[in-house]
Design an enzyme around this catalytic site. Structure first.
Site, PDB file in Angstrom:
ATOM      1  N   TYR A   5      30.516 -12.538  -5.311  1.00 42.84           N
ATOM      2  CA  TYR A   5      30.023 -11.113  -5.291  1.00 42.84           C
ATOM      3  C   TYR A   5      29.055 -11.134  -3.780  1.00 42.84           C
ATOM      4  CZ  TYR A   5      31.789  -8.921  -9.216  1.00 42.84           C
ATOM      5  OH  TYR A   5      32.493  -8.486 -10.439  1.00 42.84           O
ATOM      6  N   LYS A  13      38.036 -23.316 -11.961  1.00 40.26           N
ATOM      7  CA  LYS A  13      39.144 -23.441 -11.424  1.00 40.26           C
ATOM      8  C   LYS A  13      39.087 -24.985 -10.299  1.00 40.26           C
ATOM      9  CE  LYS A  13      43.619 -22.132 -10.489  1.00 40.26           C
ATOM     10  NZ  LYS A  13      44.525 -21.925 -11.511  1.00 40.26           N
ATOM     11  N   ASP A  67      42.554 -19.757 -15.659  1.00 40.64           N
ATOM     12  CA  ASP A  67      44.096 -18.998 -16.291  1.00 40.64           C
ATOM     13  C   ASP A  67      44.264 -19.156 -17.488  1.00 40.64           C
ATOM     14  OD1 ASP A  67      44.213 -21.440 -15.256  1.00 40.64           O
ATOM     15  OD2 ASP A  67      46.160 -21.210 -14.245  1.00 40.64           O
ATOM     16  N   ASP A  76      33.280 -11.532 -15.091  1.00 36.39           N
ATOM     17  CA  ASP A  76      33.588 -10.185 -15.091  1.00 36.39           C
ATOM     18  C   ASP A  76      34.723  -9.846 -15.589  1.00 36.39           C
ATOM     19  OD1 ASP A  76      33.241  -7.337 -14.146  1.00 36.39           O
ATOM     20  OD2 ASP A  76      34.719  -7.902 -12.505  1.00 36.39           O
ATOM     21  N   ASP A  80      35.788  -8.422 -19.793  1.00 37.70           N
ATOM     22  CA  ASP A  80      36.385  -7.327 -20.191  1.00 37.70           C
ATOM     23  C   ASP A  80      37.583  -7.571 -21.072  1.00 37.70           C
ATOM     24  OD1 ASP A  80      34.857  -5.657 -18.406  1.00 37.70           O
ATOM     25  OD2 ASP A  80      36.784  -4.502 -17.443  1.00 37.70           O
TER      26      ASP A  80
HETATM   27  C1  IPM Z   1      30.226  -5.411 -14.663  1.00 37.03           C
HETATM   28  C2  IPM Z   1      30.972  -4.273 -13.402  1.00 37.03           C
HETATM   29  C3  IPM Z   1      30.261  -4.386 -12.284  1.00 37.03           C
HETATM   30  C4  IPM Z   1      30.637  -6.000 -11.844  1.00 37.03           C
HETATM   31  C5  IPM Z   1      30.668  -3.530 -11.204  1.00 37.03           C
HETATM   32  C6  IPM Z   1      30.428  -2.041 -11.611  1.00 37.03           C
HETATM   33  C7  IPM Z   1      29.985  -3.737  -9.685  1.00 37.03           C
HETATM   34  O1  IPM Z   1      32.339  -4.508 -13.501  1.00 37.03           O
HETATM   35  O2  IPM Z   1      28.960  -5.178 -14.738  1.00 37.03           O
HETATM   36  O3  IPM Z   1      31.078  -5.945 -15.100  1.00 37.03           O
HETATM   37  O4  IPM Z   1      31.590  -6.333 -11.245  1.00 37.03           O
HETATM   38  O5  IPM Z   1      29.776  -6.884 -11.857  1.00 37.03           O
HETATM   39 MG    MG Z   2      32.990  -5.934 -15.189  1.00 40.64          MG
END
Ligand code: IPM
Ligand code: MG
Length: 368
Positions: A145, A196, A228, A252, A256
């Site tokens: 990032y 990784k 993975d 990240d 999710d």
């Molecule tokens: C998160 C989001 C952010 C990230 C985006 C919106 C920049 O996906 O907080 O997980 O990638 O960190």
């Molecule tokens: Mg995210």
């Protein structure tokens, strides 16, 4: 009575609607637990660009600096104005900037699938075991990032070269590892470190440093897993995980995935902290999901991630543990009494009632 100063930055998309509900629940908690919250709202994201020409307006940053915590909604509308330079778009110019500006390197994302929401989990019942309860500890200010160089070069003839750089130093890995191990000590005492190391230099260093830090926590079982395989194991046997320690991008992605297993991304809160967990500290609290522009403004969004983020704020920034737990149990009870936003609703579930964003907030505020 102690007063806590909160900068409330709702942002874009569903940000405003879910922020309203979090503030509603915070107000209910405030009157019950007798503390004072001074909540000041300020624009961020496209709302900041519209109001002051910048995703993070100066007044907003100044407000954050004099506040005790930031309660953040969400920013970024991918469809809006492609002519704005990428460095000025809300994701980078507001959210990543705030994370960096305040040194918020430790991102805690607790994923919990309530028993009554077993139907909202995409995995078969037998894979859910006695319930899924995972804490993703994500490094937030390093890795790809922020690594330099980060650029796109024009090679001519319509060809470009895009470069992102993954960089970690020993101290950066050490401090997030300590956060992970400390969290594991307070939970089921298992830490799975994700890397990784079979391909990346970063992965090798990550594994070495985490192993070394782990020696300070003999009560915690440390396991290493390639990312993975980690993604696959989350699908196959999510109950094996307690704390998952991840670098920025892996965290990240896996958070999710874990959120989906936890019923919905609309229920995943997060705390971004600048010092090791357990200490009272400045932090930014935000739902881990996005702006969801497709459902924005329609009273459809699930406000639970924002509400649970505000509970994390009370706990980690203000040390108001009892009030934080009251919010979490109010969420639990609102769910148990059948309140469902669209993302967690199933017509086949008896006793469940489809409600809107506001009604879900009301139901939670009523039982705090
Ligand atoms: C998160 C989001 C952010 C990230 C985006 C919106 C920049 O996906 O907080 O997980 O990638 O960190
Ligand atoms: Mg995210």
């Amino acid at each position: 009575m102690k007063t806590y100063n909160i900068a409330a930055l709702a942002g874009d998309g569903i940000g405003n609607e879910v922020m309203r509900e979090a503030i509603k629940v915070l107000r209910a908690t405030e009157s019950k637990f007798k503390f004072k919250l001074a909540i000041t709202e300020a624009p961020v994201g496209w709302a900041g660009i519209d109001a002051a020409g910048k995703a993070l307006p100066d007044v907003t940053l100044a407000l954050c600096k004099k506040s005790d915590a930031i309660l953040f909604g969400s920013v970024g509308l991918p469809e809006r104005d492609p002519t704005i330079p990428k460095e000025e778009r809300p994701e980078r110019a507001a959210l990543l900037r705030l994370r960096k500006e305040f040194g918020l390197f430790a991102n805690l994302r607790p994923v919990k699938l309530p028993k009554v929401l077993a139907h909202a989990c995409p995995l078969a019942k037998e894979r859910q075991g006695d319930g899924i309860d995972i804490l993703v500890v994500r490094e937030l200010t390093g890795g790809m990032y922020f690594g330099q160089p980060k650029k796109t070069e024009d090679l001519g003839g319509g060809n470009f070269r895009a470069t992102d750089t993954m960089v970690y130093t020993t101290p950066e890995i050490e401090r997030i590892a300590h956060v992970g191990f400390k969290a594991a000590e307070l939970r089921r005492k298992k830490l799975t470190s994700i890397d990784k190391a079979n391909v990346l230099e970063n992965g090798i260093l990550w594994r070495e440093v985490v192993t070394r830090v782990g020696k300070n926590y003999p009560g915690v079982t440390l396991e290493h897993m390639f990312v993975d395989n980690g993604a696959m194991q989350l699908m196959l046997k999510p109950t094996q995980f307690d704390v998952m320690l991840c670098e920025n991008m892996f965290g990240d992605i896996l958070s999710d995935e874990a959120a989906a297993i936890g019923g919905s991304l609309g229920m995943l809160p997060s705390a971004s902290l600048g010092t090791t967990s357990g200490e009272i500290t400045f932090g930014l609290y935000e739902p881990a999901g996005g702006t969801a522009p497709d459902i924005a403004g329609k009273n459809l969004a699930n406000p639970i991630a924002q509400i649970l983020s505000s509970a994390l704020m009370l706990r980690h920034s203000f040390g108001l543990n009892e009030a934080a737990a009251a919010i979490e149990s109010a969420v639990q009870r609102a769910i148990e009494s059948g309140h469902r936003t669209g993302d967690i609703f199933s017509a086949s579930e008896s006793g469940a009632r489809k409600v809107g964003t506001r009604e879900m907030g009301d139901a939670i505020a009523a039982v705090v």
